[in-house]
Write a protein that holds these residues in place. Structure first.
Motif, PDB file in Angstrom:
ATOM      1  N   ARG A 100      19.835  13.738 -37.586  1.00 45.16           N
ATOM      2  CA  ARG A 100      19.110  14.986 -37.856  1.00 45.16           C
ATOM      3  C   ARG A 100      19.967  15.946 -38.675  1.00 45.16           C
ATOM      4  O   ARG A 100      21.114  16.238 -38.318  1.00 45.16           O
ATOM      5  N   ARG A 151      16.035  18.428 -38.446  1.00 45.99           N
ATOM      6  CA  ARG A 151      15.996  18.944 -37.071  1.00 45.99           C
ATOM      7  C   ARG A 151      15.248  20.264 -37.103  1.00 45.99           C
ATOM      8  O   ARG A 151      15.718  21.254 -37.661  1.00 45.99           O
ATOM      9  N   GLU A 153      12.512  23.327 -35.308  1.00 41.28           N
ATOM     10  CA  GLU A 153      12.272  24.073 -34.070  1.00 41.28           C
ATOM     11  C   GLU A 153      11.069  23.502 -33.319  1.00 41.28           C
ATOM     12  O   GLU A 153      11.057  23.414 -32.112  1.00 41.28           O
ATOM     13  N   SER A 154      10.060  23.135 -34.095  1.00 41.51           N
ATOM     14  CA  SER A 154       8.803  22.715 -33.477  1.00 41.51           C
ATOM     15  C   SER A 154       8.239  21.537 -34.263  1.00 41.51           C
ATOM     16  O   SER A 154       8.387  21.465 -35.482  1.00 41.51           O
ATOM     17  N   ALA A 155       7.555  20.667 -33.547  1.00 38.32           N
ATOM     18  CA  ALA A 155       6.987  19.484 -34.192  1.00 38.32           C
ATOM     19  C   ALA A 155       5.909  19.860 -35.212  1.00 38.32           C
ATOM     20  O   ALA A 155       5.576  19.084 -36.096  1.00 38.32           O
ATOM     21  N   ARG A 164       8.918  13.862 -36.598  1.00 42.36           N
ATOM     22  CA  ARG A 164       8.227  14.031 -35.321  1.00 42.36           C
ATOM     23  C   ARG A 164       8.872  13.198 -34.215  1.00 42.36           C
ATOM     24  O   ARG A 164       8.826  13.559 -33.033  1.00 42.36           O
ATOM     25  N   PHE A 167      10.946  14.664 -31.402  1.00 35.94           N
ATOM     26  CA  PHE A 167      10.143  15.466 -30.469  1.00 35.94           C
ATOM     27  C   PHE A 167       9.440  14.567 -29.463  1.00 35.94           C
ATOM     28  O   PHE A 167       9.406  14.857 -28.273  1.00 35.94           O
ATOM     29  N   HIS A 168       8.883  13.489 -29.936  1.00 30.77           N
ATOM     30  CA  HIS A 168       8.266  12.522 -29.021  1.00 30.77           C
ATOM     31  C   HIS A 168       9.287  12.040 -28.003  1.00 30.77           C
ATOM     32  O   HIS A 168       9.017  11.918 -26.818  1.00 30.77           O
ATOM     33  N   SER A 170      12.051  13.479 -26.919  1.00 32.10           N
ATOM     34  CA  SER A 170      12.401  14.461 -25.882  1.00 32.10           C
ATOM     35  C   SER A 170      11.261  14.622 -24.890  1.00 32.10           C
ATOM     36  O   SER A 170      11.478  14.742 -23.685  1.00 32.10           O
ATOM     37  N   TYR A 171      10.047  14.649 -25.422  1.00 31.24           N
ATOM     38  CA  TYR A 171       8.899  14.838 -24.536  1.00 31.24           C
ATOM     39  C   TYR A 171       8.870  13.756 -23.465  1.00 31.24           C
ATOM     40  O   TYR A 171       8.737  14.028 -22.271  1.00 31.24           O
ATOM     41  N   THR A 257       3.139  17.001 -28.983  1.00 27.11           N
ATOM     42  CA  THR A 257       3.966  17.836 -29.855  1.00 27.11           C
ATOM     43  C   THR A 257       3.183  18.335 -31.070  1.00 27.11           C
ATOM     44  O   THR A 257       3.748  19.009 -31.919  1.00 27.11           O
ATOM     45  N   ASP A 258       1.907  17.976 -31.173  1.00 27.26           N
ATOM     46  CA  ASP A 258       1.111  18.369 -32.353  1.00 27.26           C
ATOM     47  C   ASP A 258      -0.371  18.410 -32.004  1.00 27.26           C
ATOM     48  O   ASP A 258      -1.029  17.381 -31.899  1.00 27.26           O
TER      49      ASP A 258
END
Lengths: 478, 478
Positions: A100, A151, A153-155, A164, A167-168, A170-171, A257-258
């Motif tokens: 990232r 890298r 802040e948000s997906a 993406r 983010f997946h 981490s989720y 995330t989206d």
């Protein structure tokens, strides 16, 4: 595994109970547990396998991080995918390292750094191109991808699909405990067994991420099957309750995330139905066979002839050199071409009974015809007699034509019967008109180069290359 | 005949002018007049023929009136029909005498008196039954009907269709001068020539009364053809501007004596189109041939085989003993039966290309098939997999059946391929299922008694009885 044997639904997040009606609940439960144990024996990586993977992955991650921070002190490396989340099946050998970089970096530099880090991590690796280039290589038997991304802040800020993935990751990492991870492995194997696993455009089934999401959401393999048994598409899941778009797909799983993405967009109605079918079958009578992908024997020439005889249909194949495309490009084109050919044949009265497309070295559009011959004449309806100029023109043109029957009058119209352009499906498929039906672009190019039309027993020549596909076609299962 | 040669439309009630574009207007007009003269030579009864008819009709009318007033002093007799109005064609030999009784008379007495008057007028006559009984006989070569009816104030008071006839007669008598009557004769012969004359339910064409009304309304044969050339159905005529109902028929001629009746109700769309077609053809190039009914030679076995060869279709005939019915009852039943058989065949995939019904001693339903064989299997779509009980029931039933392919999944449904009930049209037509298709009642009874199915070259056996009909079928004209 939970060991309750109470009947009926349960709130337990992982383990509902079967509602089997034979042999009593205790027997059913024992049978179910035995099957699951056998499956887990098969799919759970043993400590050695885990240890080896961990060791290699950690070593490569360190190497990548060092190469990344050399170039951009703010970079980091995350391990993603099933091997990172312990949802991999014994035998899987994919290690995914995402490098990232901060979002301030411009894309060109990101790609340059990304490839450099990839090569530093995988000295034997080579470059591949998805949405942007990355490095792929093999290390001690593991297939390793080193993929650069931003890298963010948000997906919802992502610039490409790879952004993406972290983010997946981490989720799911936050939600998958050891038991759920084990159930993900079982579920994946179940989907593989029934032929519905994989979001590639050949399969159009359940992706790994979708599988993990479903197991999380329903609380395990068994509750997922119990829910699927009763699904009534459209089925909609929205783990984060933030869905904003509406979808036509039979299964909708809003990306946690989206809010505008359906994780199950690629999953076909047939695969949703297939999963539901096998969920019912398995819960009614658990067996390890459901976890074993079908490996049908190729159809023998004798069996092929027997099917021809028994069905009385006329299979017709258009065979050509398969275009050199990845499956995700090839299969949509094959399907489009098959639709076009089917429509073209149906429009000319050659009733298509069933059809399929196959590809290996050759590409094959197989259409099985209920009607492969038409008479020499076809009806040609003219205008109503009262439509002055048009009617007179039609009448004069055909009245002077010795090759037509009529014109005569039916209802308020002129009708003639004229010679039909194609009286056999073969004639049509061997004509230039084949190129009017809406073929996939690369398939069209391949056909322009060369193709042949095989009819009936001539298809025996396909058995060597497509024996398995032909068995699946002629001996279809859910 | 009017002799103007001015071009274009004219107000003259009898004679517009052709707008021919070849040979010049004067040539066209000469040609037209020559054709009309030739036709009138053929259709106009000569003075002798007229005199003979008049003498017989008057004598019988007196005899009838005397017999009628003997029984009911208030009765009278009217001559009606084309021979009364001078619109009969040379060779026609129908004399219609209507005996009118006052409306106070009850129906039984009317029938009793009517038959008595009939027998007194036609001692050799016999009784027939339409809406009520009347007497029919032959006198000096003329076919004579003596029909009782009520003498009413208005045609809207009528109690049966025969009561309307005297009103029609008065209406036309008041409007038809000698020239119009001559044009009615020409128009009738034209309609006979093109096969569109007669309101019987076999022909479904133009009745005599409709023809006379059209000639009156448009002002002659030629203006009628000129108008018909430009017709755009629905065509509506309402001579008395009193129409109250609306009709679906392509040609609507409101009965001048009954605002709720369409005189052209029986006239089929095909016959309206046919009349329009031949009006155009005739006006463009007048010829006496249009006034000569086609008398096609029976189709020879050689010609029949040549058509089979050239068309590549499979004609199939259901032959049975024709029910003993008048044509007006028989033909609607044949058409209904033909529709039923066509629908039944189409529904089973045997594509009907064209079809017709024929009757003489035998009745024949002839269906020409574009597809007369189907494969041994047929698709059978089951319920969507998500329809719980139904889907499970379907799957279990067919999964246990070794004779079906599948169940497999297509889209969201179970599908099987099972054995087809009928693989040839013959099998279907020879089966009990033929009786499910909606046959005419008397045709059904006849088929229950006995029938045979002829396929392809076997139809040669129909040529002797139906050679003419088969030529019309295989060599169709407008």
């Amino acid at each position: 595994m939970s060991e309750e044997t109470a009947e009926g639904e349960t709130d337990d997040r992982r383990d509902g109970n079967g509602d089997g009606t034979e042999g009593g609940p205790a027997d059913d439960e024992r049978e179910y547990r035995q099957v699951l144990e056998a499956v887990r024996d098969r799919v759970d990586p043993d400590p050695d396998e885990r240890e080896r993977l961990r060791e290699v992955a950690d070593r490569l991650a360190e190497r990548a991080e060092s190469a990344a921070t050399d170039r951009c002190p703010d970079a980091d490396v995350v391990q993603v995918g099933s091997t990172a989340r312990d949802t991999w099946i014994s035998g899987d050998r994919d290690i995914d390292l995402f490098v990232r970089f901060p979002p301030e970096l411009d894309r060109d530099t990101l790609e340059e750094y990304g490839l450099a880090v990839g090569h530093a991590t995988l000295p034997e690796g080579h470059e591949e191109y998805a949405e942007h280039p990355y490095v792929k290589g093999t290390v001690e038997g593991f297939d390793v991808d080193v993929v650069p991304c931003f890298r963010l802040e948000s997906a919802t800020d992502i610039r490409s699909a790879v952004d993406r993935t972290p983010f997946h990751n981490s989720y799911l990492e936050a939600r998958l405990d050891e038991d759920l991870a084990a159930d993900v492995r079982v579920t994946k194997q179940f989907l593989k067994g029934i032929g519905a696993y994989g979001s590639d455009l050949r399969t159009r089934g359940f992706s790994g991420f979708l599988t993990e999401l479903l197991v999380c959401e329903y609380g395990g393999f068994r509750p997922l099957l119990e829910a699927a048994r009763d699904w009534h598409p459209q089925v909609e899941l929205d783990p984060e309750s933030h869905g904003q778009a509406s979808f036509d797909d039979p299964l909708v799983a809003i990306d946690p995330t989206d809010p505008e993405r359906n994780v199950a967009a690629v999953c076909s109605a047939a695969n949703v139905a297939r999963f539901q079918h096998y969920a019912r079958e398995f819960l009614a009578e658990p067996a390890v066979e459901y976890f074993e992908p079908a490996a049908p024997e190729p159809l023998s020439p004798e069996a092929f002839r027997a099917h021809l005889e028994r069905r009385g249909t006329t299979p017709v194949a258009v065979r050509f050199d398969a275009p050199d495309l990845v499956e995700d490009q090839l299969y949509p084109q094959l399907r489009k071409s098959l639709d076009g050919v089917t429509t073209g044949l149906d429009a000319r009265g050659f009733d298509v009974f069933r059809a399929t497309a196959m590809a290996d070295d050759a590409g094959v559009l197989l259409v099985e015809l209920a009607v492969d011959e038409r008479p020499a004449v076809e009806r040609h309806e003219g205008p109503p007699v009262h439509v002055q100029g048009h009617a007179a023109g039609f009448y004069e043109a055909y009245d002077a034509d010795p090759d037509v029957y009529g014109p005569f009058i039916e209802g308020d119209r002129y009708v003639t019967e004229r010679e039909r352009e194609f009286t056999t499906a073969r004639e049509f498929l061997e004509s230039e008109r084949l190129f009017d039906v809406g073929l996939g672009a690369h398939v069209e190019t391949a056909l322009e180069e060369r193709y042949e039309v095989l009819v009936g027993a001539e298809l025996t020549g396909l058995l060597e290359e497509f024996g398995t596909e032909l068995r699946e076609y002629f001996e279809p299962t859910p």
